[in-house]
Design an enzyme around this catalytic site. Sequence first.
Site, PDB file in Angstrom:
ATOM      1  N   GLU A   1      18.192  61.565  42.513  1.00 50.27           N
ATOM      2  CA  GLU A   1      18.414  62.855  41.853  1.00 50.27           C
ATOM      3  C   GLU A   1      19.878  63.318  41.871  1.00 50.27           C
ATOM      4  OE1 GLU A   1      15.538  65.407  43.729  1.00 50.27           O
ATOM      5  OE2 GLU A   1      13.891  64.058  43.246  1.00 50.27           O
TER       6      GLU A   1
ATOM      7  N   ASN B   1      17.427  56.936  40.912  1.00 43.24           N
ATOM      8  CA  ASN B   1      16.112  57.542  40.692  1.00 43.24           C
ATOM      9  C   ASN B   1      16.263  59.014  40.315  1.00 43.24           C
ATOM     10  OD1 ASN B   1      13.207  57.230  40.936  1.00 43.24           O
ATOM     11  ND2 ASN B   1      13.296  58.457  42.801  1.00 43.24           N
TER      12      ASN B   1
ATOM     13  N   HIS C   1       7.201  62.942  37.323  1.00 42.62           N
ATOM     14  CA  HIS C   1       6.391  64.105  37.737  1.00 42.62           C
ATOM     15  C   HIS C   1       6.110  64.923  36.475  1.00 42.62           C
ATOM     16  CE1 HIS C   1       6.785  63.244  41.973  1.00 42.62           C
ATOM     17  NE2 HIS C   1       8.098  63.185  41.864  1.00 42.62           N
TER      18      HIS C   1
ATOM     19  N   GLU D   1       7.408  57.714  40.644  1.00 48.31           N
ATOM     20  CA  GLU D   1       6.747  58.826  41.360  1.00 48.31           C
ATOM     21  C   GLU D   1       5.731  59.550  40.467  1.00 48.31           C
ATOM     22  OE1 GLU D   1       9.497  61.476  43.267  1.00 48.31           O
ATOM     23  OE2 GLU D   1      10.899  59.889  43.813  1.00 48.31           O
TER      24      GLU D   1
ATOM     25  N   ASP E   1       2.898  61.438  38.668  1.00 42.18           N
ATOM     26  CA  ASP E   1       1.751  62.310  38.937  1.00 42.18           C
ATOM     27  C   ASP E   1       1.770  63.407  37.863  1.00 42.18           C
ATOM     28  OD1 ASP E   1       3.239  63.783  41.983  1.00 42.18           O
ATOM     29  OD2 ASP E   1       3.796  64.027  39.869  1.00 42.18           O
TER      30      ASP E   1
HETATM   31  O1  G3I Z   1       5.987  66.639  59.114  1.00 39.25           O
HETATM   32  C1  G3I Z   1       6.219  68.071  59.103  1.00 39.25           C
HETATM   33  C2  G3I Z   1       5.156  68.780  59.947  1.00 39.25           C
HETATM   34  O2  G3I Z   1       5.325  68.376  61.308  1.00 39.25           O
HETATM   35  C3  G3I Z   1       5.335  70.292  59.801  1.00 39.25           C
HETATM   36  O3  G3I Z   1       4.305  70.946  60.520  1.00 39.25           O
HETATM   37  C4  G3I Z   1       5.275  70.664  58.324  1.00 39.25           C
HETATM   38  C5  G3I Z   1       5.434  72.143  58.072  1.00 39.25           C
HETATM   39  O4  G3I Z   1       6.793  72.474  58.203  1.00 39.25           O
HETATM   40  O5  G3I Z   1       6.331  69.980  57.608  1.00 39.25           O
HETATM   41  C6  G3I Z   1       6.135  68.578  57.671  1.00 39.25           C
HETATM   42  O6  G3I Z   1       7.191  67.953  56.960  1.00 39.25           O
HETATM   43  C7  G3I Z   1       7.051  68.101  55.546  1.00 39.25           C
HETATM   44  C8  G3I Z   1       7.083  66.664  54.939  1.00 39.25           C
HETATM   45  O7  G3I Z   1       7.043  66.737  53.496  1.00 39.25           O
HETATM   46  C9  G3I Z   1       5.905  65.837  55.412  1.00 39.25           C
HETATM   47  O8  G3I Z   1       4.698  66.346  54.879  1.00 39.25           O
HETATM   48  C10 G3I Z   1       8.267  68.864  55.034  1.00 39.25           C
HETATM   49  O9  G3I Z   1       8.183  70.205  55.482  1.00 39.25           O
HETATM   50  C11 G3I Z   1       8.252  68.853  53.506  1.00 39.25           C
HETATM   51  O10 G3I Z   1       9.469  69.419  53.009  1.00 39.25           O
HETATM   52  C12 G3I Z   1       8.203  67.408  53.000  1.00 39.25           C
HETATM   53  O11 G3I Z   1       8.120  67.484  51.589  1.00 39.25           O
HETATM   54  C13 G3I Z   1       8.367  66.224  50.926  1.00 39.25           C
HETATM   55  C14 G3I Z   1       9.568  66.428  49.998  1.00 39.25           C
HETATM   56  O12 G3I Z   1       9.756  65.268  49.170  1.00 39.25           O
HETATM   57  C15 G3I Z   1      10.854  66.652  50.775  1.00 39.25           C
HETATM   58  O13 G3I Z   1      11.129  65.498  51.539  1.00 39.25           O
HETATM   59  C16 G3I Z   1       7.120  65.877  50.128  1.00 39.25           C
HETATM   60  O14 G3I Z   1       6.065  65.518  51.017  1.00 39.25           O
HETATM   61  C17 G3I Z   1       7.399  64.708  49.199  1.00 39.25           C
HETATM   62  O15 G3I Z   1       6.290  64.466  48.345  1.00 39.25           O
HETATM   63  C18 G3I Z   1       8.614  65.027  48.325  1.00 39.25           C
HETATM   64  O16 G3I Z   1       8.853  63.918  47.543  1.00 39.25           O
HETATM   65  C19 G3I Z   1       9.938  64.076  46.589  1.00 39.25           C
HETATM   66  C20 G3I Z   1      10.689  62.764  46.531  1.00 39.25           C
HETATM   67  O17 G3I Z   1      11.163  62.418  47.825  1.00 39.25           O
HETATM   68  C21 G3I Z   1      11.808  62.845  45.501  1.00 39.25           C
HETATM   69  N1  G3I Z   1      11.294  63.229  44.177  1.00 39.25           N
HETATM   70  C22 G3I Z   1      10.525  64.494  44.203  1.00 39.25           C
HETATM   71  C23 G3I Z   1       9.361  64.376  45.182  1.00 39.25           C
HETATM   72  C24 G3I Z   1       8.497  65.626  45.155  1.00 39.25           C
HETATM   73  O18 G3I Z   1       9.216  66.741  45.598  1.00 39.25           O
END
Ligand code: G3I
Length: 360
Positions: free
Chosen positions: A156, A201, A241, A271, A273
């Site tokens: 991005e 990406n 997405h 990615e 969906d």
């Molecule tokens: O693991 C912690 C957990 O311990 C905690 O209790 C909880 C609440 O704060 O957070 C958990 O971490 C979260 C993590 O996902 C695992 O579920 C983070 O807060 C959350 O920000 C994170 O979001 C991910 C996001 O990228 C940021 O990394 C999403 O799952 C993931 O689907 C998303 O994926 C992105 C791609 O990397 C790039 N393209 C867009 C895509 C969707 O946003």
Amino acid sequence: MQRREFILGALGTGVVSSSVVELISAVSSSALASEAGPTIPYGAAIRVDHLTDDPDYAAAVRKYCQQVVGEGGLKWIDLRPTQSSFNFDQPDRLLAFADENGMTMRGHTLVWYAAMPEWTEGIGSRSEAEFEMVHHIEVVAGRYRGRIPSWDVVNEPIADDPPQADPYRDSVWYRQLGKEYIDLAFQTAAAVDPAAQLVLNDFNFEKTNARSKKRRTVMLDLLKGLKDRDVPIHALGLQGHLTGEAEIDKDGLSRFVEEVSGLGLDILVTELDVIDNNLPGTETVRDQIAALRVRDYLTAICDATQPKAILTWGISDRYTWVPIWFERRDGKLNRPLPLDQNYQPKAMMQVLQEFTKAGA
Ligand code: G3I
């Protein structure tokens, strides 16, 4: 009336007549995948912990996937708890699962603006940024050399709605190194693992609106610049997405993919969906509209080139990022993925199998 217009008509009225439901059962009996093996590998973003705590999840991944990518685990926030440490637990576990099940693993992502640990806010100079980025890529891509064959090297890099004057997304890397951070990231990754497929990406190239059109133009310019400077980049990752209520600009997307391919670059769908928060509440109608968007999206891409892989960002509605930002007002579960929350295939999975097994 064509069945697609009839189903999409339900989008407008929000009212689902009985004839739509009859129609839907007809639509979903589309040609099933041939028995031949996949001509385009299908994969999904994986939450590693659920491979052990949810046997049905692991079984679904084994049943449908030839590739996996960590939804997390290889982002700085997961990998780099401190400036002097690396935590490879998650990617190592996912790679072991991939190896055990004859799957390949993609690496997501070496350089991104988001999911950065707090200590990186202290990167305050060009030399520090260069050291940290190069060191990170050397250690991480070095550890998985020859074992992770494809990397999202930079994720991005362009702004959501890129201004003409400065289309690049803000990040510590852009602030300290300028747009050449992209060149450096790819050059470093290529030096560490010359055999790896190096991917840039990004998202939102598929709509009919001005923003998608602008993003296509900006991305094309960025890629042309990288190629002109002989930067070792091999592919563009189209995240995919999709917005459920937004029509796919099939001609615009096809032309864009043709031009990217004309630069000698491969295409991956990385990615995929369907963000369905603004689609009607009836699951059957929502699933059919989502499947139609995926069909239009993949048709537009495959009319121009054969993608090297098609991955969805998750495999079951049970585990998806979508409600983090796009929760439904009616409180119903989002249904963005090819399997429902009980791992039952939806129309979207049949579309994916048409494009991956029988080839487009
Ligand atoms: O693991 C912690 C957990 O311990 C905690 O209790 C909880 C609440 O704060 O957070 C958990 O971490 C979260 C993590 O996902 C695992 O579920 C983070 O807060 C959350 O920000 C994170 O979001 C991910 C996001 O990228 C940021 O990394 C999403 O799952 C993931 O689907 C998303 O994926 C992105 C791609 O990397 C790039 N393209 C867009 C895509 C969707 O946003």
